[in-house]
Design a protein around this motif. Sequence first.
Motif, PDB file in Angstrom:
ATOM      1  N   ASP A  72     -10.197   2.254  -3.259  1.00 41.99           N
ATOM      2  CA  ASP A  72      -9.171   1.249  -2.969  1.00 41.99           C
ATOM      3  C   ASP A  72      -7.776   1.735  -3.336  1.00 41.99           C
ATOM      4  O   ASP A  72      -6.785   1.235  -2.798  1.00 41.99           O
ATOM      5  CB  ASP A  72      -9.459  -0.029  -3.762  1.00 41.99           C
ATOM      6  CG  ASP A  72     -10.788  -0.641  -3.365  1.00 41.99           C
ATOM      7  OD1 ASP A  72     -10.943  -0.982  -2.180  1.00 41.99           O
ATOM      8  OD2 ASP A  72     -11.678  -0.750  -4.232  1.00 41.99           O
ATOM      9  N   ALA A  73      -7.723   2.654  -4.288  1.00 41.01           N
ATOM     10  CA  ALA A  73      -6.429   3.167  -4.736  1.00 41.01           C
ATOM     11  C   ALA A  73      -6.673   4.467  -5.496  1.00 41.01           C
ATOM     12  O   ALA A  73      -7.820   4.811  -5.814  1.00 41.01           O
ATOM     13  CB  ALA A  73      -5.727   2.153  -5.640  1.00 41.01           C
ATOM     14  N   VAL A  88      -1.694   7.855   3.923  1.00 40.44           N
ATOM     15  CA  VAL A  88      -1.940   6.822   2.914  1.00 40.44           C
ATOM     16  C   VAL A  88      -0.639   6.067   2.636  1.00 40.44           C
ATOM     17  O   VAL A  88       0.439   6.548   2.980  1.00 40.44           O
ATOM     18  CB  VAL A  88      -2.476   7.412   1.576  1.00 40.44           C
ATOM     19  CG1 VAL A  88      -3.830   8.079   1.781  1.00 40.44           C
ATOM     20  CG2 VAL A  88      -1.473   8.375   0.954  1.00 40.44           C
ATOM     21  N   SER A  89      -0.759   4.886   2.007  1.00 41.30           N
ATOM     22  CA  SER A  89       0.423   4.149   1.567  1.00 41.30           C
ATOM     23  C   SER A  89       0.663   4.436   0.093  1.00 41.30           C
ATOM     24  O   SER A  89      -0.294   4.606  -0.660  1.00 41.30           O
ATOM     25  CB  SER A  89       0.212   2.640   1.725  1.00 41.30           C
ATOM     26  OG  SER A  89       0.135   2.304   3.074  1.00 41.30           O
ATOM     27  N   PHE A  90       1.934   4.473  -0.288  1.00 41.89           N
ATOM     28  CA  PHE A  90       2.280   4.665  -1.689  1.00 41.89           C
ATOM     29  C   PHE A  90       2.968   3.422  -2.243  1.00 41.89           C
ATOM     30  O   PHE A  90       3.730   2.759  -1.539  1.00 41.89           O
ATOM     31  CB  PHE A  90       3.223   5.855  -1.864  1.00 41.89           C
ATOM     32  CG  PHE A  90       2.536   7.192  -1.815  1.00 41.89           C
ATOM     33  CD1 PHE A  90       1.825   7.672  -2.913  1.00 41.89           C
ATOM     34  CD2 PHE A  90       2.603   7.981  -0.669  1.00 41.89           C
ATOM     35  CE1 PHE A  90       1.192   8.908  -2.861  1.00 41.89           C
ATOM     36  CE2 PHE A  90       1.977   9.216  -0.618  1.00 41.89           C
ATOM     37  CZ  PHE A  90       1.266   9.681  -1.719  1.00 41.89           C
ATOM     38  N   PRO A 198      -5.153   3.075   0.746  1.00 43.27           N
ATOM     39  CA  PRO A 198      -5.369   3.195   2.190  1.00 43.27           C
ATOM     40  C   PRO A 198      -4.195   2.574   2.944  1.00 43.27           C
ATOM     41  O   PRO A 198      -3.513   1.689   2.415  1.00 43.27           O
ATOM     42  CB  PRO A 198      -6.649   2.390   2.429  1.00 43.27           C
ATOM     43  CG  PRO A 198      -7.348   2.388   1.114  1.00 43.27           C
ATOM     44  CD  PRO A 198      -6.263   2.388   0.077  1.00 43.27           C
ATOM     45  N   LYS A 199      -3.970   3.020   4.145  1.00 40.57           N
ATOM     46  CA  LYS A 199      -2.811   2.603   4.944  1.00 40.57           C
ATOM     47  C   LYS A 199      -2.571   1.099   4.983  1.00 40.57           C
ATOM     48  O   LYS A 199      -1.470   0.644   4.751  1.00 40.57           O
ATOM     49  CB  LYS A 199      -2.948   3.132   6.378  1.00 40.57           C
ATOM     50  CG  LYS A 199      -2.181   4.410   6.585  1.00 40.57           C
ATOM     51  CD  LYS A 199      -0.669   4.133   6.651  1.00 40.57           C
ATOM     52  CE  LYS A 199       0.097   5.439   6.810  1.00 40.57           C
ATOM     53  NZ  LYS A 199       1.501   5.296   6.394  1.00 40.57           N
ATOM     54  N   ASP A 200      -3.592   0.314   5.287  1.00 41.44           N
ATOM     55  CA  ASP A 200      -3.361  -1.127   5.444  1.00 41.44           C
ATOM     56  C   ASP A 200      -3.893  -1.898   4.235  1.00 41.44           C
ATOM     57  O   ASP A 200      -4.421  -2.991   4.363  1.00 41.44           O
ATOM     58  CB  ASP A 200      -4.031  -1.613   6.728  1.00 41.44           C
ATOM     59  CG  ASP A 200      -5.466  -1.125   6.812  1.00 41.44           C
ATOM     60  OD1 ASP A 200      -5.916  -0.431   5.855  1.00 41.44           O
ATOM     61  OD2 ASP A 200      -6.149  -1.427   7.811  1.00 41.44           O
ATOM     62  N   SER A 201      -3.735  -1.313   3.041  1.00 42.78           N
ATOM     63  CA  SER A 201      -4.311  -1.914   1.835  1.00 42.78           C
ATOM     64  C   SER A 201      -3.800  -3.334   1.584  1.00 42.78           C
ATOM     65  O   SER A 201      -2.592  -3.589   1.631  1.00 42.78           O
ATOM     66  CB  SER A 201      -3.972  -1.054   0.617  1.00 42.78           C
ATOM     67  OG  SER A 201      -4.319  -1.748  -0.552  1.00 42.78           O
ATOM     68  N   PRO A 202      -4.721  -4.269   1.283  1.00 39.86           N
ATOM     69  CA  PRO A 202      -4.297  -5.625   0.937  1.00 39.86           C
ATOM     70  C   PRO A 202      -3.690  -5.701  -0.470  1.00 39.86           C
ATOM     71  O   PRO A 202      -3.176  -6.753  -0.860  1.00 39.86           O
ATOM     72  CB  PRO A 202      -5.600  -6.432   1.006  1.00 39.86           C
ATOM     73  CG  PRO A 202      -6.675  -5.436   0.742  1.00 39.86           C
ATOM     74  CD  PRO A 202      -6.181  -4.128   1.311  1.00 39.86           C
ATOM     75  N   TYR A 203      -3.760  -4.598  -1.227  1.00 42.81           N
ATOM     76  CA  TYR A 203      -3.322  -4.640  -2.634  1.00 42.81           C
ATOM     77  C   TYR A 203      -1.927  -4.059  -2.861  1.00 42.81           C
ATOM     78  O   TYR A 203      -1.419  -4.082  -3.971  1.00 42.81           O
ATOM     79  CB  TYR A 203      -4.334  -3.899  -3.518  1.00 42.81           C
ATOM     80  CG  TYR A 203      -5.721  -4.495  -3.400  1.00 42.81           C
ATOM     81  CD1 TYR A 203      -5.982  -5.786  -3.835  1.00 42.81           C
ATOM     82  CD2 TYR A 203      -6.755  -3.754  -2.837  1.00 42.81           C
ATOM     83  CE1 TYR A 203      -7.246  -6.338  -3.701  1.00 42.81           C
ATOM     84  CE2 TYR A 203      -8.029  -4.296  -2.699  1.00 42.81           C
ATOM     85  CZ  TYR A 203      -8.258  -5.591  -3.135  1.00 42.81           C
ATOM     86  OH  TYR A 203      -9.500  -6.134  -2.998  1.00 42.81           O
TER      87      TYR A 203
END
Length: 230
Positions: A72-73, A88-90, A198-203
């Motif tokens: 998840d992260a 990925v998202s940062f 992850p790219k579209d992470s809800p967190y």
Amino acid sequence: LSTFAQSSAPTLQVATEPTFPPFEMQDQATGELSGFDIDLMTAIGEAAKLNIEFVSLPFDGIIPALQSKTMDAAISGMTITAERAQTVSFSRPYFKAGLAIAVQEDNTSIKNFSDLEGKQIAVQIGSTGAQEASTIEGANISSFDSASLALQELINGKVDAVVNDGPVTLYAIRQAGLQGVKVVGELVTEEYYGIAMPKDSPYLNDINNALELLIQDGRYRAIYQTWFAG
Ligand code: ARG
């Protein structure tokens, strides 16, 4: 049944490569993780009401595990780069670092990055140090699973230099008692660590808001002091 559902905060699987003191390290005997990143992520979990479950992964396996959403992260002293941000998202940056050059204590010929041309250099696999070293003309690069193995290669005289995150190399020398090596020159790069998801992470928003809160209310500062004071 509904009370059960309400009381369970989500559990995040958070990847880290724990041979990177003081950001993350693992006790050989107990397996227990510790370090700046571990404390910070634990505090983020508390602030955002998320359960954090750390998972140790090889550094070059972290981004693939986020892409496949196995994780998840990730918090792993990971530098925010444009290339990684494509997959990925940062989070917002949480630490300013940069690459440093380490050589043997008696080395007087390597003083800066341009002196590394044609030299033997050790790096950690998949790291920004590895990427930076790959641009050096005629250099012979050996890659290791951890920064500490790369530094050990330097101590053993098998390579001329190590290109690695400055705070980690300096911690090894000053705090962990690594002998026979020194850092030379200026930092080679300016880098910022971020928590990867992850790219579209809800967190993403929860993690950013929690980070912001910890920076505002002094908890970030307290964690920083624990690992970087003196
Ligand atoms: N900051 C460097 C990078 O992002 C190295 C990070 C290595 N981290 C670790 N936990 N081994 O590539």
